[in-house]
Design a protein around this motif. Sequence first.
Motif, PDB file in Angstrom:
ATOM      1  N   THR A  22       0.707  -1.392   0.064  1.00  0.00           N
ATOM      2  CA  THR A  22      -0.260   0.144  -0.136  1.00  0.00           C
ATOM      3  C   THR A  22       0.955   1.184  -0.078  1.00  0.00           C
ATOM      4  O   THR A  22       2.125   1.281   0.394  1.00  0.00           O
ATOM      5  N   GLU A  23       0.422   2.393  -0.362  1.00  0.00           N
ATOM      6  CA  GLU A  23       1.077   3.609  -0.401  1.00  0.00           C
ATOM      7  C   GLU A  23       1.359   3.982   1.088  1.00  0.00           C
ATOM      8  O   GLU A  23       2.668   4.511   1.158  1.00  0.00           O
ATOM      9  N   GLU A  24       0.627   3.642   2.060  1.00  0.00           N
ATOM     10  CA  GLU A  24       1.277   3.848   3.422  1.00  0.00           C
ATOM     11  C   GLU A  24       2.420   2.948   3.897  1.00  0.00           C
ATOM     12  O   GLU A  24       3.415   3.618   4.476  1.00  0.00           O
ATOM     13  N   GLU A  25       2.405   1.860   3.352  1.00  0.00           N
ATOM     14  CA  GLU A  25       3.679   1.013   3.474  1.00  0.00           C
ATOM     15  C   GLU A  25       4.845   1.609   2.831  1.00  0.00           C
ATOM     16  O   GLU A  25       6.235   1.321   3.269  1.00  0.00           O
ATOM     17  N   LEU A  26       4.525   2.084   1.534  1.00  0.00           N
ATOM     18  CA  LEU A  26       5.811   2.732   1.095  1.00  0.00           C
ATOM     19  C   LEU A  26       6.385   3.891   1.733  1.00  0.00           C
ATOM     20  O   LEU A  26       7.533   4.149   1.398  1.00  0.00           O
ATOM     21  N   GLU A  27       5.636   4.638   2.262  1.00  0.00           N
ATOM     22  CA  GLU A  27       5.996   5.780   2.957  1.00  0.00           C
ATOM     23  C   GLU A  27       6.642   5.445   4.205  1.00  0.00           C
ATOM     24  O   GLU A  27       7.320   6.412   4.881  1.00  0.00           O
ATOM     25  N   GLU A  81      10.815   2.279  -0.595  1.00  0.00           N
ATOM     26  CA  GLU A  81      11.426   2.554  -2.044  1.00  0.00           C
ATOM     27  C   GLU A  81      12.867   2.815  -2.168  1.00  0.00           C
ATOM     28  O   GLU A  81      13.835   2.424  -2.805  1.00  0.00           O
TER      29      GLU A  81
END
Length: 109
Positions: A22-27, A81
């Motif tokens: 998820t986007e939250e996990e990427l950040e 990332e």
Amino acid sequence: MPAEVSVPLTTTIPTTEYVVITEEELERPYRVIIENDDVTPMDFVVLVLLTIFELGFEQSVAVMLEAHHNGRAHVVTLPYEEAQRRVYEAHHAAREAGYPLSFYLEPDS
């Protein structure tokens, strides 16, 4: 006359597993961990920490020694990332040089 042997046809079906992040996990910040091995020279480890992870010389030596004595050490904490990219670069550099140097990621608590 030799007997005829029939060779069964085999097919290989590759399996691919996709992991959705998820986007939250990427950040979310991830800790880059270095693992000790008995093959990679200490000076190569310090060079990787200096150039790829952008640590200072004293910090690079301290991380290398901690991994050497304790089996693993925290290198740096970065967004997913960026952490993944740097680990890939470090693994690539180590394999090119013929060393098994290894890093992995763990979520920062």
